[in-house]
Design a protein around this motif. Structure first.
Motif, PDB file in Angstrom:
ATOM      1  N   THR A   2      -6.196  -3.915   2.231  1.00 59.61           N
ATOM      2  CA  THR A   2      -5.304  -2.824   1.822  1.00 59.61           C
ATOM      3  C   THR A   2      -4.401  -2.412   2.987  1.00 59.61           C
ATOM      4  O   THR A   2      -3.203  -2.204   2.822  1.00 59.61           O
ATOM      5  N   ASP A   3      -4.981  -2.309   4.169  1.00 58.68           N
ATOM      6  CA  ASP A   3      -4.165  -1.930   5.331  1.00 58.68           C
ATOM      7  C   ASP A   3      -3.139  -3.032   5.634  1.00 58.68           C
ATOM      8  O   ASP A   3      -1.965  -2.738   5.885  1.00 58.68           O
ATOM      9  N   TYR A   4      -3.581  -4.278   5.556  1.00 63.07           N
ATOM     10  CA  TYR A   4      -2.683  -5.408   5.858  1.00 63.07           C
ATOM     11  C   TYR A   4      -1.451  -5.399   4.946  1.00 63.07           C
ATOM     12  O   TYR A   4      -0.316  -5.537   5.428  1.00 63.07           O
TER      13      TYR A   4
ATOM     14  N   THR B 229       0.838  -1.206   0.000  1.00 66.11           N
ATOM     15  CA  THR B 229       0.000   0.000   0.000  1.00 66.11           C
ATOM     16  C   THR B 229       0.868   1.250   0.000  1.00 66.11           C
ATOM     17  O   THR B 229       1.856   1.318   0.739  1.00 66.11           O
ATOM     18  N   LEU B 230       0.485   2.228  -0.795  1.00 59.41           N
ATOM     19  CA  LEU B 230       1.216   3.497  -0.840  1.00 59.41           C
ATOM     20  C   LEU B 230       0.243   4.663  -0.857  1.00 59.41           C
ATOM     21  O   LEU B 230      -0.770   4.626  -1.563  1.00 59.41           O
ATOM     22  N   ALA B 231       0.577   5.682  -0.074  1.00 56.59           N
ATOM     23  CA  ALA B 231      -0.248   6.885  -0.071  1.00 56.59           C
ATOM     24  C   ALA B 231       0.494   8.082  -0.682  1.00 56.59           C
ATOM     25  O   ALA B 231      -0.133   9.068  -1.029  1.00 56.59           O
ATOM     26  N   TRP B 232       1.799   7.967  -0.814  1.00 54.30           N
ATOM     27  CA  TRP B 232       2.558   9.060  -1.458  1.00 54.30           C
ATOM     28  C   TRP B 232       2.576   8.758  -2.954  1.00 54.30           C
ATOM     29  O   TRP B 232       3.499   8.164  -3.499  1.00 54.30           O
ATOM     30  N   THR B 233       1.515   9.159  -3.622  1.00 55.11           N
ATOM     31  CA  THR B 233       1.299   8.758  -5.011  1.00 55.11           C
ATOM     32  C   THR B 233       0.374   9.752  -5.710  1.00 55.11           C
ATOM     33  O   THR B 233      -0.316  10.530  -5.050  1.00 55.11           O
TER      34      THR B 233
ATOM     35  N   ASP C 219       3.472 -14.217   1.976  1.00 54.81           N
ATOM     36  CA  ASP C 219       2.847 -14.162   0.652  1.00 54.81           C
ATOM     37  C   ASP C 219       1.532 -13.401   0.836  1.00 54.81           C
ATOM     38  O   ASP C 219       0.544 -13.951   1.326  1.00 54.81           O
ATOM     39  N   LYS C 220       1.530 -12.110   0.500  1.00 52.72           N
ATOM     40  CA  LYS C 220       0.368 -11.264   0.809  1.00 52.72           C
ATOM     41  C   LYS C 220      -0.859 -11.652  -0.013  1.00 52.72           C
ATOM     42  O   LYS C 220      -1.982 -11.495   0.448  1.00 52.72           O
ATOM     43  N   PHE C 221      -0.659 -12.134  -1.236  1.00 52.17           N
ATOM     44  CA  PHE C 221      -1.821 -12.569  -2.024  1.00 52.17           C
ATOM     45  C   PHE C 221      -2.478 -13.769  -1.345  1.00 52.17           C
ATOM     46  O   PHE C 221      -3.695 -13.862  -1.273  1.00 52.17           O
TER      47      PHE C 221
ATOM     48  N   GLY D  94      -0.053  -3.073   3.720  1.00 46.87           N
ATOM     49  CA  GLY D  94       0.774  -1.913   4.055  1.00 46.87           C
ATOM     50  C   GLY D  94       1.470  -2.037   5.390  1.00 46.87           C
ATOM     51  O   GLY D  94       2.153  -1.103   5.822  1.00 46.87           O
ATOM     52  N   ILE D  95       1.294  -3.178   6.067  1.00 47.20           N
ATOM     53  CA  ILE D  95       1.978  -3.321   7.373  1.00 47.20           C
ATOM     54  C   ILE D  95       2.832  -4.586   7.479  1.00 47.20           C
ATOM     55  O   ILE D  95       3.501  -4.786   8.483  1.00 47.20           O
ATOM     56  N   VAL D  96       2.804  -5.414   6.450  1.00 48.89           N
ATOM     57  CA  VAL D  96       3.708  -6.583   6.441  1.00 48.89           C
ATOM     58  C   VAL D  96       4.498  -6.560   5.133  1.00 48.89           C
ATOM     59  O   VAL D  96       4.069  -5.948   4.160  1.00 48.89           O
TER      60      VAL D  96
ATOM     61  N   SER E  76      14.054  10.431   2.404  1.00 45.89           N
ATOM     62  CA  SER E  76      13.493   9.207   2.999  1.00 45.89           C
ATOM     63  C   SER E  76      12.910   8.278   1.925  1.00 45.89           C
ATOM     64  O   SER E  76      12.926   7.057   2.058  1.00 45.89           O
ATOM     65  N   HIS E  77      12.389   8.879   0.854  1.00 46.67           N
ATOM     66  CA  HIS E  77      11.726   8.110  -0.201  1.00 46.67           C
ATOM     67  C   HIS E  77      12.401   8.337  -1.557  1.00 46.67           C
ATOM     68  O   HIS E  77      12.934   9.421  -1.804  1.00 46.67           O
ATOM     69  N   ASP E  78      12.327   7.314  -2.406  1.00 40.70           N
ATOM     70  CA  ASP E  78      12.716   7.483  -3.811  1.00 40.70           C
ATOM     71  C   ASP E  78      11.435   7.614  -4.621  1.00 40.70           C
ATOM     72  O   ASP E  78      10.478   6.843  -4.412  1.00 40.70           O
TER      73      ASP E  78
ATOM     74  N   SER F  88       6.125   7.122  -4.319  1.00 37.46           N
ATOM     75  CA  SER F  88       7.335   7.388  -3.538  1.00 37.46           C
ATOM     76  C   SER F  88       7.506   6.281  -2.516  1.00 37.46           C
ATOM     77  O   SER F  88       6.602   6.021  -1.712  1.00 37.46           O
ATOM     78  N   ILE F  89       8.658   5.647  -2.564  1.00 34.03           N
ATOM     79  CA  ILE F  89       8.837   4.412  -1.777  1.00 34.03           C
ATOM     80  C   ILE F  89      10.162   4.441  -1.033  1.00 34.03           C
ATOM     81  O   ILE F  89      11.210   4.810  -1.595  1.00 34.03           O
ATOM     82  N   ARG F  90      10.116   4.028   0.222  1.00 33.45           N
ATOM     83  CA  ARG F  90      11.345   3.941   1.017  1.00 33.45           C
ATOM     84  C   ARG F  90      12.220   2.805   0.476  1.00 33.45           C
ATOM     85  O   ARG F  90      11.715   1.767   0.063  1.00 33.45           O
ATOM     86  N   LYS F  91      13.542   3.028   0.576  1.00 31.13           N
ATOM     87  CA  LYS F  91      14.487   2.026   0.075  1.00 31.13           C
ATOM     88  C   LYS F  91      14.324   0.681   0.778  1.00 31.13           C
ATOM     89  O   LYS F  91      14.650  -0.369   0.244  1.00 31.13           O
TER      90      LYS F  91
HETATM   91  C1  LIG Z   1      -1.986   3.703   4.356  1.00 28.86           C
HETATM   92  C2  LIG Z   1      -0.545   3.343   4.104  1.00 28.86           C
HETATM   93  C3  LIG Z   1       0.212   4.143   3.251  1.00 28.86           C
HETATM   94  C4  LIG Z   1       1.544   3.826   2.999  1.00 28.86           C
HETATM   95  N1  LIG Z   1       2.256   4.627   2.146  1.00 28.86           N
HETATM   96  C5  LIG Z   1       3.548   4.327   1.878  1.00 28.86           C
HETATM   97  C6  LIG Z   1       4.280   5.119   0.928  1.00 28.86           C
HETATM   98  O1  LIG Z   1       3.754   6.042   0.305  1.00 28.86           O
HETATM   99  N2  LIG Z   1       5.581   4.789   0.711  1.00 28.86           N
HETATM  100  C7  LIG Z   1       6.200   3.758   1.361  1.00 28.86           C
HETATM  101  O2  LIG Z   1       7.395   3.527   1.144  1.00 28.86           O
HETATM  102  N3  LIG Z   1       5.516   2.983   2.253  1.00 28.86           N
HETATM  103  C8  LIG Z   1       4.211   3.230   2.504  1.00 28.86           C
HETATM  104  N4  LIG Z   1       3.500   2.445   3.371  1.00 28.86           N
HETATM  105  C9  LIG Z   1       4.172   1.332   4.049  1.00 28.86           C
HETATM  106  C10 LIG Z   1       4.358   0.099   3.180  1.00 28.86           C
HETATM  107  O3  LIG Z   1       3.157  -0.278   2.508  1.00 28.86           O
HETATM  108  C11 LIG Z   1       4.784  -1.067   4.096  1.00 28.86           C
HETATM  109  O4  LIG Z   1       6.059  -0.768   4.644  1.00 28.86           O
HETATM  110  C12 LIG Z   1       4.789  -2.417   3.447  1.00 28.86           C
HETATM  111  O5  LIG Z   1       4.925  -3.380   4.459  1.00 28.86           O
HETATM  112  C13 LIG Z   1       5.912  -2.603   2.432  1.00 28.86           C
HETATM  113  O6  LIG Z   1       5.799  -3.905   1.936  1.00 28.86           O
HETATM  114  P1  LIG Z   1       6.952  -4.576   1.054  1.00 28.86           P
HETATM  115  O7  LIG Z   1       8.172  -4.702   1.904  1.00 28.86           O
HETATM  116  O8  LIG Z   1       6.366  -5.915   0.677  1.00 28.86           O
HETATM  117  O9  LIG Z   1       7.165  -3.693  -0.134  1.00 28.86           O
HETATM  118  C14 LIG Z   1       2.147   2.709   3.617  1.00 28.86           C
HETATM  119  C15 LIG Z   1       1.379   1.898   4.454  1.00 28.86           C
HETATM  120  C16 LIG Z   1       0.038   2.205   4.701  1.00 28.86           C
HETATM  121  C17 LIG Z   1      -0.775   1.319   5.596  1.00 28.86           C
END
Ligand SMILES: Cc1cc2nc3c(=O)[nH]c(=O)nc-3n(C[C@H](O)[C@H](O)[C@H](O)COP(=O)(O)O)c2cc1C
Length: 188
Positions: free
Chosen positions: A79-81, A32-36, A91-93, A83-85, A130-132, A49-52
């Motif tokens: 969607t929240d899940y 999940t990404l919100a910086w988009t 295997d998220k799917f 974004g937290i694992v 922080s993000h690329d 925008s995604i953290r390294k």
């Molecule tokens: C609502 C929400 C928004 C998020 N937005 C971003 C984002 O814009 N960029 C980012 O790097 N991580 C974001 N995250 C965190 C990543 O989705 C999270 O670290 C995820 O576990 C990465 O999974 P991966 O290691 O399989 O890529 C967000 C998480 C949530 C719940």
């Protein structure tokens, strides 16, 4: 009166998307990404925008393609899940029971259940801090037939999630007015 709260992130709301990639072993992953957002009309392009540290970051640099999927509110928990694992660990799917559908134009997994999926080719990478920032050119955009009415997208049927930086999800409000039109009231 407004108060200066410092260098805070002041865009309310942002979209919420789920980015899909295949890892180096061909396992599909979603995050999940919100910086988009949409960042160019021609060529049609989207930015994420995604953290390294994210597994997704590694996969995008490796394959130079990704999918951008728009979840509807009914998939808020999934969607929240995702974004937290991390796809490094699970295997998220499989856990969410969402369906990975291979793209037709590019080697990317799309989320079958979500109303919109775009196949994107990486065109730019910018290291910001922080993000690329990754810019992807949209090669194909898939829309659920139920979300199309007379050839136009129906936002209520898409029913997208939005996000506020203080940490919550919201839905879409009712239509307030037509864009590029409401302001005409102020034209002499
Ligand atoms: C609502 C929400 C928004 C998020 N937005 C971003 C984002 O814009 N960029 C980012 O790097 N991580 C974001 N995250 C965190 C990543 O989705 C999270 O670290 C995820 O576990 C990465 O999974 P991966 O290691 O399989 O890529 C967000 C998480 C949530 C719940």
């Amino acid at each position: 009166m407004k108060k200066n709260i410092g260098a805070a992130l002041g865009i309310y709301p942002t979209p919420v998307v789920v980015v899909g990639t295949y890892d180096k072993n061909g396992k599909p992953n979603i995050s999940t990404l919100a910086w988009t957002g949409i960042c160019c009309s021609e060529p049609p392009s989207v930015q994420v925008s995604i953290r390294k540290s994210r597994y997704t970051h590694e996969a995008i640099l490796e394959r130079k393609v990704f999918s951008v999927n728009v979840p509807s509110t009914q998939y808020l928990v999934e969607t929240d899940y995702v974004g937290i694992v991390s796809g490094r660990d699970v295997d998220k799917f499989q856990v969410t029971k969402l369906t990975p559908v291979r793209g037709e134009s590019l080697d990317v997994p799309l989320v079958g259940e979500f109303p919109i999926s775009m196949e994107c080719r990486l065109t730019h990478t910018v290291e910001l801090g922080s993000h690329d920032l990754f810019v992807g050119q949209i090669i194909s955009c898939w829309i659920a037939e139920e979300a199309l009415r007379n050839g136009k997208t129906d936002p209520k049927a898409i029913d997208p999630l939005t996000f506020v930086p203080s940490g919550g999800y919201f839905g879409l409000s009712d239509l307030l007015a037509n864009s590029f039109n409401a302001g005409k009231k102020l034209m002499k």
